[in-house]
Design an enzyme around this catalytic site. Structure first.
Site, PDB file in Angstrom:
ATOM      1  N   ARG A  28       0.828  -1.215   0.000  1.00 56.64           N
ATOM      2  CA  ARG A  28       0.000   0.000   0.000  1.00 56.64           C
ATOM      3  C   ARG A  28       0.864   1.267   0.000  1.00 56.64           C
ATOM      4  O   ARG A  28       0.382   2.347  -0.314  1.00 56.64           O
ATOM      5  CB  ARG A  28      -0.905   0.008   1.232  1.00 56.64           C
ATOM      6  CG  ARG A  28      -1.792  -1.217   1.339  1.00 56.64           C
ATOM      7  CD  ARG A  28      -2.392  -1.375   2.717  1.00 56.64           C
ATOM      8  NE  ARG A  28      -2.928  -2.725   2.903  1.00 56.64           N
ATOM      9  CZ  ARG A  28      -2.201  -3.793   3.204  1.00 56.64           C
ATOM     10  NH1 ARG A  28      -0.894  -3.651   3.390  1.00 56.64           N
ATOM     11  NH2 ARG A  28      -2.754  -4.978   3.331  1.00 56.64           N
ATOM     12  N   LYS A  66     -14.529  -0.222  -4.485  1.00 55.24           N
ATOM     13  CA  LYS A  66     -14.904  -0.423  -3.089  1.00 55.24           C
ATOM     14  C   LYS A  66     -14.396   0.719  -2.206  1.00 55.24           C
ATOM     15  O   LYS A  66     -15.134   1.272  -1.385  1.00 55.24           O
ATOM     16  CB  LYS A  66     -14.384  -1.781  -2.603  1.00 55.24           C
ATOM     17  CG  LYS A  66     -14.891  -2.195  -1.251  1.00 55.24           C
ATOM     18  CD  LYS A  66     -13.973  -1.691  -0.151  1.00 55.24           C
ATOM     19  CE  LYS A  66     -14.597  -1.941   1.205  1.00 55.24           C
ATOM     20  NZ  LYS A  66     -13.734  -1.411   2.279  1.00 55.24           N
ATOM     21  N   ASP A 103     -17.696  -5.352   0.037  1.00 55.04           N
ATOM     22  CA  ASP A 103     -16.441  -5.976   0.434  1.00 55.04           C
ATOM     23  C   ASP A 103     -16.681  -7.458   0.656  1.00 55.04           C
ATOM     24  O   ASP A 103     -17.754  -7.969   0.358  1.00 55.04           O
ATOM     25  CB  ASP A 103     -15.918  -5.327   1.714  1.00 55.04           C
ATOM     26  CG  ASP A 103     -16.976  -5.374   2.789  1.00 55.04           C
ATOM     27  OD1 ASP A 103     -17.479  -6.478   3.081  1.00 55.04           O
ATOM     28  OD2 ASP A 103     -17.338  -4.326   3.329  1.00 55.04           O
TER      29      ASP A 103
END
Length: 272
Positions: A169, A211, A230
């Site tokens: 990330r 999402k 999700d």
DNA sequence: GCTCAGGTGGTTC
DNA sequence: GAACCACCTGAG
């Protein structure tokens, strides 16, 4: 000090519902939250919640932050009476409210949330705040850190973030921070857009797919038509709704129903 | 060791 | 379009 009635308002439920990762129980019935550069301590009692802040700050910030001007009884009354599962889920999480959080905070928070869990997300946000946010003190002298702004995060390198255990990330955070800091992405402009346009715009950010964009639309921009799908929601949709939750039926409050279902699947029947 | 946690982006058909 | 798959890390 401000007193708020607990009708359709439960700080413990909001805390566990996974829309805010800077709200914690720090003592028995004592909760503390930080949002942007602000801090608030609350005492949760059976019938009411005590906010340790002045009336001015309550009116100007926290009242809206916790969406206290909205009657959630209206949303609950829209639930299909034949839908036993949703009725149970909504009863279980009837103290949840959809918070009105900061867009930038939600962008970073939900990029971090992917393939992770609530304790870990909290850990990553605390680490980022301590390193790139500003140090502040509560009225009682307790240290806390503000959420790092785009400029501060844009100065971080991917290696630094990986060192803070953000994993893959890290690249997304760097890219997104640079787009926001350079003005290539105008986050403040999002609040003037309708839901579909805002969603599409957000998905231009690296690490933001459908999402995550829906989470930002729901928890920051307060687009209640956003319905983040999700792994929990997908599981429930498959097992209880034959593959698809009828979110069209709940136009204007689908996101509220999403939170009831998410929270029930996450916490119901386990540690409730 | 393996799987899974509030997914996304890239490749392939 | 839909169906894979790699991707960091930590907990069970």
């Amino acid at each position: 000090m401000i007193t708020v009635d607990n009708k359709h308002f439960s700080i413990p439920q909001i805390c566990r519902s996974g829309q805010c990762f800077r709200l914690d129980e720090t003592g028995k019935g004592v909760y503390e939250v930080t949002a942007l550069d602000k801090y608030l301590k609350m005492d949760v009692q059976a019938e009411r919640t005590i906010f340790h802040c002045g009336e001015e700050e309550f009116e100007a910030f926290w009242k809206s932050y916790f969406d206290l001007e909205t009657d959630y009884g209206e949303y609950l009354s829209r639930i299909d009476p034949k839908d036993e599962y949703l009725k149970k889920a909504a009863e279980f999480g009837s103290g949840i409210r959809i918070l009105r959080q900061d867009v930038w905070e939600m962008v970073i928070t939900f990029i971090l949330s992917q393939q992770s869990n609530i304790p870990r997300i909290k850990k990553m946000i605390s680490a980022l705040s301590e390193r790139y946010g500003e140090k502040r003190e509560t009225p009682e002298g307790k240290v806390y850190y503000t959420f790092p702004d785009a400029d501060s995060l844009a100065g971080a390198t991917e290696e630094e973030l990986r060192g803070m255990k953000l994993g893959y990330r890290s690249r997304y955070i760097c890219g997104t921070a640079q787009m926001a800091a350079s003005g290539q992405m105008d986050l403040s402009g999002l609040s003037r857009m309708e839901y579909p346009e805002a969603r599409e715009e957000l998905m231009k950010l690296p690490g933001v797919g459908g999402k995550v964009a829906d989470c930002i639309c729901l928890f920051a921009l307060h687009h209640l038509d956003a319905f983040p799908v999700d792994t929990h929601i997908k599981k429930v949709a498959d097992s209880r709704y034959g593959g698809g939750f009828p979110f069209e039926r709940y136009r204007g409050c689908a996101g509220v129903m999403q939170q009831y279902i998410f929270y029930y699947d996450l916490k119901g029947e386990t540690d409730g």
